[in-house]
Write an enzyme that holds these catalytic residues in place. Structure first.
Site, short mmCIF file in Angstrom:
data_model
loop_
_atom_site.label_atom_id
_atom_site.label_comp_id
_atom_site.label_asym_id
_atom_site.label_seq_id
_atom_site.Cartn_x
_atom_site.Cartn_y
_atom_site.Cartn_z
N GLY A 213 0.81 -1.56 -0.27
CA GLY A 213 -0.29 -0.04 -0.11
C GLY A 213 0.99 0.82 -0.18
CD GLU A 241 0.16 -9.30 2.04
OE1 GLU A 241 -0.65 -8.75 1.38
OE2 GLU A 241 -0.20 -10.43 2.92
N PRO A 242 4.33 -5.81 -1.23
CG PRO A 242 6.82 -5.58 -1.17
CD PRO A 242 5.85 -6.15 -0.59
N GLY A 243 2.99 -3.68 -3.76
CA GLY A 243 3.15 -4.46 -5.78
C GLY A 243 3.12 -2.95 -6.17
CE1 TYR A 283 -9.23 2.53 -8.76
CE2 TYR A 283 -7.16 2.32 -9.81
CZ TYR A 283 -8.56 1.56 -9.52
OH TYR A 283 -8.38 0.52 -9.43
CB CYS A 309 -17.11 5.92 -28.07
SG CYS A 309 -16.62 4.90 -30.45
CD GLU A 310 -16.88 4.11 -22.01
OE1 GLU A 310 -17.37 5.19 -21.16
OE2 GLU A 310 -17.94 3.06 -22.33
N1 LLP Z 1 -1.41 -6.99 -0.07
C1 LLP Z 1 -2.77 -7.51 -0.44
C2 LLP Z 1 -3.39 -8.14 0.06
C3 LLP Z 1 -3.57 -5.81 -1.01
O1 LLP Z 1 -5.22 -6.08 -1.56
C4 LLP Z 1 -2.64 -5.55 -2.59
C5 LLP Z 1 -3.42 -4.31 -3.63
C6 LLP Z 1 -1.32 -5.00 -1.91
C7 LLP Z 1 -0.98 -5.77 -0.83
C8 LLP Z 1 -0.44 -4.55 -2.52
O2 LLP Z 1 -0.94 -2.84 -2.35
P1 LLP Z 1 0.24 -1.98 -3.44
O3 LLP Z 1 1.43 -2.36 -2.65
O4 LLP Z 1 0.42 -2.19 -4.67
O5 LLP Z 1 -0.41 -0.45 -3.17
N2 LLP Z 1 -5.75 -0.97 -8.75
C9 LLP Z 1 -5.89 -0.14 -7.85
C10 LLP Z 1 -4.74 -1.25 -6.67
C11 LLP Z 1 -5.69 -1.93 -5.97
C12 LLP Z 1 -5.00 -2.29 -4.91
C13 LLP Z 1 -5.64 -4.02 -4.79
N3 LLP Z 1 -4.47 -4.46 -3.45
C14 LLP Z 1 -4.62 0.76 -8.87
O6 LLP Z 1 -3.97 0.83 -9.84
O7 LLP Z 1 -4.15 1.78 -8.15
#
Ligand code: LLP
Length: 382
Positions: A213, A241-243, A283, A309-310
């Site tokens: 997050g 859990e970084p994404g 967002y 077309c939006e």
């Molecule tokens: N762990 C859990 C349980 C999660 O639900 C998520 C993201 C992450 C880790 C990783 O979060 P991050 O580090 O990437 O912020 N589609 C949206 C983001 C949705 C994230 C959902 N969960 C966007 O484009 O910003």
């Protein structure tokens, strides 16, 4: 940083719209995470970008995967992850997800008390806690708010841990993930402190998983410090859990100018739009935009509009650009996370190609979809 002339080269070689990723930038982000969080175990939230080439690189350096669907579990398995390298999360896991997780020996994150009865026998599990906070991000991206669908309430934690143990599972500890792209680092310290308050009731734990997050400018050392303090209350090991943080800055969406239109607003029309990068529309996300053509004179302000077309199909508003030229390339930056992974085939538009810049060379890591790919599931059924 991918050299500018190489962005031009990639666009010519692989076509546009095109996602490009800088391998060195992913390595650098991972280095920052590991420096801040020390020995914490890292599970990459592959929803941010599940490209197999990226997963293989991360698996190769010992990173685990957080998966939230059968497809993501299959991707983890495809690159050879198993056992403690796989963490299965999600509010509504399906029977096949439990079965696939059990085959891999994965750890499960329990999101509601009823789930205890659905886990495969002898599972390792964490309990996700919703700390019921106001979170500083877009409403769609807050998961730790009282009104959000995720996790159990703090009051339900002791009972859920007891139920896990009574059913013969290993209750490893607690999990919290309060949202994504969080701007204010103090949200994390408040959330982690709420978990630590549960210590008198739950005692010591093996694991505290503090999720991801982190916004791209987040104070990682500060977040890590707060996480370590909470983990030490339980005597727990720390998992993260970084994404976004690992892959966002590594990725750029390249799109070509189709033309322009002046109607009181200045539009530059591009060959990418909401189907390739949904985040601005969904967002209100702002991705930095750079023009890769040479221009003279004062920059005017332009809205970057896609071909759909939006009316909401805008990639950016009020961007200063040199006079646009048809065929000119625009780079939308910080698009490595939730860009390609949220792209769609709406309007029967094939999803874009993806290329990795690594050690001075380009490698195609996803080919552009062909039209036949889009209707192959309908073939013969019309
Ligand atoms: N762990 C859990 C349980 C999660 O639900 C998520 C993201 C992450 C880790 C990783 O979060 P991050 O580090 O990437 O912020 N589609 C949206 C983001 C949705 C994230 C959902 N969960 C966007 O484009 O910003």
């Amino acid at each position: 940083m991918i050299p500018r002339d190489q962005l031009q080269t990639a666009a010519e070689r692989f076509g546009t719209p095109l996602y490009v990723y800088d391998a060195a930038e992913i390595d650098a982000a991972l280095g920052r995470v590991q420096a801040a969080f020390g020995g914490a175990r890292v599970y990459y939230a592959m929803k941010a970008n599940p490209n197999l080439a990226l997963l293989r690189r991360l698996h190769g350096v010992g990173i685990g995967f957080e998966c939230v669907s059968g497809g993501e579990i299959a991707r983890a398995a495809a690159v050879g992850a198993c056992g403690e390298q796989v963490l299965i999360n999600g509010p509504a896991k399906l029977p096949d997800d439990y079965a696939a997780g059990a085959r891999l020996g994965a750890t499960f994150v329990v999101d509601r008390e009823e789930e205890v009865g659905l886990l495969p026998p002898g599972s390792r599990a964490l309990v996700r806690v919703n700390p019921a906070l106001a979170v500083s991000t877009h409403a769609h991206l807050a998961t730790g708010a009282a009104s959000s669908k995720f996790g159990v309430t703090p009051a339900q934690v002791p009972g859920t841990l007891r139920a896990l143990r009574a059913a013969g599972h290993t209750a490893l500890g607690l999990h919290v993930h309060i949202g994504s792209a969080i701007r204010d680092a103090s949200d994390f310290s408040v959330a982690f402190a709420r978990l630590a308050e549960l210590h008198p009731e739950v005692g010591s734990l093996e694991v505290l998983d503090v999720g991801g997050g982190w916004g791209l400018d987040a104070d990682l050392p500060g977040i890590a410090q707060a996480a370590r303090e909470a983990a030490s209350v339980f005597g727990a090991a720390l998992w993260v859990e970084p994404g976004r943080y690992l892959v966002a800055r590594a990725g750029t969406l390249l799109t070509r100018v189709v033309g322009t239109k002046r109607t009181g607003r200045n539009f530059v029309l591009t060959d990418a739009g909401m189907t390739e990068l949904l985040r601005p529309m969904l967002y209100g996300a702002e991705h930095p935009v750079t023009a890769l053509w040479e221009g003279s004179g004062a920059a005017e302000l332009w809205d970057v509009a896609g071909p759909a077309c939006e009316s909401g199909d805008l990639l950016a508003r009020d961007v200063p650009l040199p006079a646009p030229v048809p065929g000119g390339l625009l780079a939308l930056e910080e698009a490595g996370a939730y860009g390609a992974s949220m792209s769609s085939t709406y309007l029967t538009r094939p999803r874009p190609a993806e290329a990795l810049w690594e050690k001075g060379e380009w490698r195609l890591v996803r080919r552009r979809e062909a039209l036949e790919d889009l209707w192959s599931a309908e073939a013969g059924l019309d």
